[in-house]
Design a protein around this motif. Structure first.
Motif, PDB file in Angstrom:
ATOM      1  N   GLY A 600       0.830  -1.198   0.000  1.00  0.00           N
ATOM      2  CA  GLY A 600       0.000   0.000   0.000  1.00  0.00           C
ATOM      3  C   GLY A 600       0.860   1.241   0.000  1.00  0.00           C
ATOM      4  O   GLY A 600       1.733   1.404   0.860  1.00  0.00           O
ATOM      5  N   GLU A 601       0.625   2.120  -0.987  1.00  0.00           N
ATOM      6  CA  GLU A 601       1.401   3.347  -1.088  1.00  0.00           C
ATOM      7  C   GLU A 601       0.600   4.518  -0.546  1.00  0.00           C
ATOM      8  O   GLU A 601      -0.577   4.673  -0.861  1.00  0.00           O
ATOM      9  N   SER A 602       1.241   5.308   0.303  1.00  0.00           N
ATOM     10  CA  SER A 602       0.630   6.490   0.897  1.00  0.00           C
ATOM     11  C   SER A 602      -0.644   6.091   1.661  1.00  0.00           C
ATOM     12  O   SER A 602      -0.590   5.225   2.540  1.00  0.00           O
ATOM     13  N   HIS A 603      -1.786   6.683   1.301  1.00  0.00           N
ATOM     14  CA  HIS A 603      -3.033   6.347   1.990  1.00  0.00           C
ATOM     15  C   HIS A 603      -3.417   4.883   1.805  1.00  0.00           C
ATOM     16  O   HIS A 603      -4.105   4.301   2.642  1.00  0.00           O
ATOM     17  N   GLY A 604      -2.931   4.263   0.725  1.00  0.00           N
ATOM     18  CA  GLY A 604      -3.181   2.839   0.520  1.00  0.00           C
ATOM     19  C   GLY A 604      -2.576   1.975   1.599  1.00  0.00           C
ATOM     20  O   GLY A 604      -3.025   0.844   1.825  1.00  0.00           O
ATOM     21  N   SER A 605      -1.555   2.497   2.304  1.00  0.00           N
ATOM     22  CA  SER A 605      -0.963   1.719   3.395  1.00  0.00           C
ATOM     23  C   SER A 605      -1.970   1.499   4.521  1.00  0.00           C
ATOM     24  O   SER A 605      -1.956   0.456   5.182  1.00  0.00           O
ATOM     25  N   THR A 631       4.364  -1.326   3.384  1.00  0.00           N
ATOM     26  CA  THR A 631       3.789   0.026   3.398  1.00  0.00           C
ATOM     27  C   THR A 631       4.820   0.979   2.809  1.00  0.00           C
ATOM     28  O   THR A 631       6.008   0.909   3.132  1.00  0.00           O
ATOM     29  N   VAL A 632       4.356   1.885   1.960  1.00  0.00           N
ATOM     30  CA  VAL A 632       5.252   2.727   1.169  1.00  0.00           C
ATOM     31  C   VAL A 632       4.830   4.184   1.317  1.00  0.00           C
ATOM     32  O   VAL A 632       3.672   4.525   1.070  1.00  0.00           O
ATOM     33  N   GLY A 633       5.764   5.031   1.749  1.00  0.00           N
ATOM     34  CA  GLY A 633       5.431   6.445   1.917  1.00  0.00           C
ATOM     35  C   GLY A 633       4.217   6.624   2.794  1.00  0.00           C
ATOM     36  O   GLY A 633       3.316   7.404   2.485  1.00  0.00           O
ATOM     37  N   SER A 634       4.197   5.944   3.924  1.00  0.00           N
ATOM     38  CA  SER A 634       2.979   5.815   4.724  1.00  0.00           C
ATOM     39  C   SER A 634       2.856   6.904   5.782  1.00  0.00           C
ATOM     40  O   SER A 634       3.850   7.420   6.300  1.00  0.00           O
ATOM     41  N   GLN A 635       1.603   7.212   6.136  1.00  0.00           N
ATOM     42  CA  GLN A 635       1.297   8.153   7.222  1.00  0.00           C
ATOM     43  C   GLN A 635       0.833   7.431   8.497  1.00  0.00           C
ATOM     44  O   GLN A 635       0.282   8.058   9.404  1.00  0.00           O
ATOM     45  N   LEU A 636       1.042   6.123   8.555  1.00  0.00           N
ATOM     46  CA  LEU A 636       0.512   5.353   9.681  1.00  0.00           C
ATOM     47  C   LEU A 636       1.032   5.858  11.019  1.00  0.00           C
ATOM     48  O   LEU A 636       0.271   5.972  11.982  1.00  0.00           O
ATOM     49  N   GLN A 637       2.326   6.148  11.100  1.00  0.00           N
ATOM     50  CA  GLN A 637       2.886   6.532  12.399  1.00  0.00           C
ATOM     51  C   GLN A 637       2.690   8.001  12.708  1.00  0.00           C
ATOM     52  O   GLN A 637       2.177   8.346  13.773  1.00  0.00           O
ATOM     53  N   TRP A 638       3.081   8.881  11.779  1.00  0.00           N
ATOM     54  CA  TRP A 638       3.105  10.303  12.117  1.00  0.00           C
ATOM     55  C   TRP A 638       1.729  10.958  12.049  1.00  0.00           C
ATOM     56  O   TRP A 638       1.522  12.029  12.635  1.00  0.00           O
ATOM     57  N   ALA A 639       0.750  10.346  11.368  1.00  0.00           N
ATOM     58  CA  ALA A 639      -0.564  10.982  11.216  1.00  0.00           C
ATOM     59  C   ALA A 639      -1.689  10.120  11.758  1.00  0.00           C
ATOM     60  O   ALA A 639      -2.368  10.492  12.719  1.00  0.00           O
ATOM     61  N   TYR A 640      -1.917   8.947  11.170  1.00  0.00           N
ATOM     62  CA  TYR A 640      -3.115   8.181  11.492  1.00  0.00           C
ATOM     63  C   TYR A 640      -3.123   7.686  12.932  1.00  0.00           C
ATOM     64  O   TYR A 640      -4.149   7.780  13.615  1.00  0.00           O
ATOM     65  N   ALA A 641      -2.015   7.151  13.399  1.00  0.00           N
ATOM     66  CA  ALA A 641      -1.989   6.639  14.771  1.00  0.00           C
ATOM     67  C   ALA A 641      -2.142   7.764  15.789  1.00  0.00           C
ATOM     68  O   ALA A 641      -2.638   7.540  16.897  1.00  0.00           O
ATOM     69  N   ARG A 642      -1.739   8.976  15.420  1.00  0.00           N
ATOM     70  CA  ARG A 642      -1.823  10.108  16.338  1.00  0.00           C
ATOM     71  C   ARG A 642      -3.168  10.824  16.236  1.00  0.00           C
ATOM     72  O   ARG A 642      -3.638  11.403  17.216  1.00  0.00           O
ATOM     73  N   ALA A 643      -3.776  10.810  15.046  1.00  0.00           N
ATOM     74  CA  ALA A 643      -5.059  11.491  14.873  1.00  0.00           C
ATOM     75  C   ALA A 643      -6.229  10.625  15.319  1.00  0.00           C
ATOM     76  O   ALA A 643      -7.264  11.151  15.746  1.00  0.00           O
ATOM     77  N   PHE A 644      -6.094   9.302  15.235  1.00  0.00           N
ATOM     78  CA  PHE A 644      -7.190   8.382  15.558  1.00  0.00           C
ATOM     79  C   PHE A 644      -6.724   7.354  16.595  1.00  0.00           C
ATOM     80  O   PHE A 644      -6.586   6.167  16.294  1.00  0.00           O
TER      81      PHE A 644
END
Length: 780
Positions: A600-605, A631-644
């Motif tokens: 998954g790239e970016s939001h696809g991750s 996961t490629v170019g992912s926002q899982l750590q810096w954005a999604y896990a912190r926002a949700f």
């Protein structure tokens, strides 16, 4: 690792990110064809000249060439393309309110106060969503029923002079003209809320992970809300009852006769609708004995249709009884201001209740580094809801003011304060932007590398000439990742400060001083630009698919979340994508020699992470060992896990790492402003060795072994692969992409294949020269 056999093959199942992509780009081919799916969710593969599915490039691993199938899942058609989807952008304030629900802090199990606070916060968000719907429909009625029908079409008015006075005076002509746009808006809102993506072959899909399952993985509590049909009906009934109050004098009117009876019925219907919204509960907390379940039973399909019919009849009767329509509707000011005031109160109360709720939930992340803790300490729902309210009110006010400037006449008195709010906000935003840019430019020119940036010295040790521009891009990307939520908070704070001044001025009844006239004029311009730009973007998106993808980035991010706080939002595509990815994975795994790697790239991750969580609990151990994730170019750590923090907590990511072991790999670039590290943090260079903390393959966290260097320059720390950007030099047989790549062209990096091999449980050792020679045909 499973030992590969002669029949081993790897299926690389790719998922794109936000804004969509073409099937050809997704599978890195000049042509692509569908191989499965229902046309909305499409599984595609590379195609040959006859448009037949073609095999992918061989995967070089285990000292040999492993057959590989490259397959992609295209889901961009669910959020962009066509006039209907383009209009979803107009519902962005509703989507923000819905997203705010999923940003609520988690409630620790067994904590009674936390559970009660969570229930109260969910209730407030549902009520705020209903008020947003009422505000939108009322603002449409202000334009169509008040400005145009009552004022512009009044007999003798110097407006739309082509309309003769005899037609203006004809019975019910003006009410019909004014009500048609309102009823059309209600119809559109109803139809949007009824849209849902059907999952192909749902019977074959792995079931969603139950709450009390063996392991808690990311997205386990994502569920479709059974309250949506009921909540939709209550929203629309409340909106119709509010519109009915406009010609009847508003919620605080004093009338007699037939208008008084209609006024009483309107208020009663409004109270019933809002009470129903308060009684409903979310799917995670709904129980058969709860009032929300009983309400869904009472408000069946026939009951909902009857309530909507009563609402429409009430609106028509309230306009018909006031014949001829007055020069200006008497209830406009009071109704709009009452709805807006109630919305402001709910935002304030939610912000107050979130303080103890976030402090209680703080125990879940107290031991985490500051860079991994939730944004705003878990309080992020309040500013997001405030933005939803201010944007919703601002867009409606902008539309009304634009029409008023075009045809003249009067708008509600409170709109004068709205223009001041947006004018002041525009000035403050400009000042904040100038300061932020100045600080950022100073930061970019800083010559000393930080601990994180010291990784650059290792990545570019063989190409020191690339270090200066890589350092600037790294600093810029780091700045954007660290301060995205600060920009959101600053925007909410600026608008809230302006709103506070406007509310105080309105309550005190004071007139705006002369020095505020330029601010009000700027506010009118800002609101006009806001309304015009959004309508133009919707028009362009309806005509051009490419523009639709550009506009669709907001819908992509907001529509991931199921309908909960607001039912009238675009349908959640995650409830279709995740099960279909899981079902396709299970289908491939029926071949015992096949290993599936979800990339998954970016939001696809985020999508592949939720899909992996969905399928892992439905597989046996041998099958689980044949599933990997990249996961490629992912926002899982810096954005999604912190926002949700309640849906994608750090502990869930750690659990996923323990479930997958070394079969989870993450590709990242420090120069990528949208994607960052996923499984590591607090990196540092000591004695020319990259060290750091992160998730271990066993699911624990802590110090990691020193990073290893890949054959082509990448640094592998834990499960993260740090790629040099720009790439060191061209490689024979691979596409060359010169310059800084940032968030693009990850598939061109040679580390992509190594990550896929590791995620497939294979040794990424490349074939020897003798192995290649053995594959060549013998000379005759």
């Amino acid at each position: 690792m499973l030992t590969p056999g002669p029949d081993t093959r790897v299926v690389e199942l790719r998922v794109h990110g936000a804004m969509g992509t073409t099937p050809e780009s997704l599978v890195s081919a000049v042509a692509a064809v569908d191989v499965a799916g229902d046309g909305v969710g499409r599984f595609v593969r590379p195609a040959d000249r006859l448009l037949r599915p073609a095999p992918g490039p061989m995967l070089r691993a285990e000292g040999q060439s492993i057959p590989r199938v490259v397959e992609g899942y295209v889901w961009g058609g669910m959020t962009s393309g066509g006039a209907a989807k383009a209009t979803w952008a107009l519902l962005f304030p509703f989507s923000l309110a819905n997203v705010a629900h999923w940003m609520l802090p988690p409630a620790p199990s067994g904590h009674r106060l936390a559970a009660r606070l969570a229930a109260a916060n969910r209730t407030l968000l549902r009520l705020a969503g209903a008020l947003l719907t009422m505000l939108l429909v009322t603002q449409v009625a202000v334009v169509s029923l008040d400005l145009i029908a009552a004022q512009c079409l009044a007999p003798g008015a110097r407006c739309l002079t082509a309309v003769p006075d005899w037609l203006r005076s004809a019975y019910l002509v003006r009410p019909v003209v004014g009500l048609l746009p309102v009823l059309a808006t209600i119809l559109v809102l109803h139809r949007v809320s009824c849209v849902a993506w059907d999952t192909a072959r749902s019977a074959d899909n792995p079931p969603p992970t139950p709450p009390n399952t063996r392991v808690q993985l990311p997205g386990t509590n994502l569920a479709a809300d059974p309250d949506t049909p009921t909540l939709r009906a209550l929203h629309l009934v409340a909106a119709l009852a509010t519109v009915a109050l406009l010609p009847l004098g508003g919620p605080f009117a004093s009338t007699s006769g037939v208008p008084a009876a209609l006024w009483a019925v309107s208020l009663a219907l409004l109270v019933v609708a809002l009470t129903g919204v308060l009684l409903l509960d979310d799917p995670a907390g709904a129980e058969p004995a709860r009032a929300g379940h009983r309400l869904r039973v009472v408000l069946g399909r026939r009951t909902r249709r009857a309530m909507l019919a009563v609402g429409v009849a009430l609106v028509a009767a309230s306009a018909a009884v006031q014949q001829p329509l007055p020069a200006a509707l008497p209830g406009t000011d009071a109704t709009v201001e009452a709805v807006a005031a109630a919305l402001v109160v709910i935002v304030v109360v939610l912000g107050l209740l979130l303080i103890p709720a976030a402090r209680i939930a703080r125990a879940d992340w107290r031991t985490l580094p500051r860079s991994l803790r939730p944004w705003a300490g878990g309080w992020m729902s309040a500013p997001v809801l405030a933005l939803a309210a201010l944007l919703g009110g601002g867009f409606g006010a902008g539309l009304a003011i634009a029409v008023q400037r075009l045809i003249g006449f009067e708008v509600p008195a409170g709109y004068e304060s709205v223009t001041l709010l947006w004018g002041a906000a525009a000035i403050l935003a400009l000042v904040v932007a100038v300061v932020a840019v100045a600080v950022a430019m100073t930061r970019l020119r800083t010559g000393t590398l930080t601990d994180d940036e010291a990784v650059l010295t290792l990545l570019h040790q063989d190409n020191p000439t690339d270090l200066p521009r890589a350092a600037r891009a790294w600093r810029s990307a780091t700045w954007r990742r660290r301060h995205t939520h600060h920009a959101l908070l600053a925007t909410a704070a600026v608008l809230a400060a302006g709103a506070t001044v406007s509310i105080v001025n309105r309550l005190t009844g004071g007139h705006l001083p002369a020095w505020t006239e330029p601010l009000s004029a700027l506010g009118v311009l800002t609101l006009g630009v806001l309304a015009g730009a959004l309508l133009r973007a919707v028009h362009n998106a309806a005509r051009a698919p490419e523009a639709g993808r550009q506009l669709g980035i907001l819908a992509d991010l907001a529509s991931f979340w199921p309908r909960e706080a607001h039912p009238i939002v675009p349908p959640c595509y995650a409830m279709k994508v995740a099960p279909e990815l899981a079902a396709r994975t299970a289908e491939h795994l029926r071949d015992p020699g096949t290993r599936v790697v979800l990339t998954g790239e970016s939001h696809g991750s985020l999508l592949v992470t939720v899909a992996a969580a969905r399928i892992l609990n439905s597989l046996n151990e041998p099958e689980r060992r044949r599933v990997g994730v990249v996961t490629v170019g992912s926002q899982l750590q810096w954005a999604y896990a912190r926002a949700f923090p309640a849906v994608l907590p750090h502990t869930a990511l750690a659990t996923l790492a323990g479930e997958l072991g070394t079969r989870w790999r993450a590709l990242c670039r420090g120069t990528d402003p949208l994607g960052g590290a996923v499984t590591t943090w607090e990196q540092g260079v000591y004695d020319r060795t990259l060290l750091g903390l992160g998730l271990r393959p066993d699911g624990t966290t802590g110090p990691l072994p020193e990073a290893t260097r890949a054959p082509h320059g990448a640094l592998v720390l834990g499960l993260d692969h740090w790629l040099p950007d720009p790439a060191p030099s061209p490689l024979a047989g691979r596409r060359w992409t010169p310059g800084l790549q940032r968030h693009a062209n990850y598939t061109a990096d040679p580390e992509w294949d190594r990550a896929v091999a590791l995620a497939a449980g294979l040794d990424p050792a490349e074939p020897t020269v003798g192995a290649f020679e053995a594959l060549l045909p013998s000379p005759r």
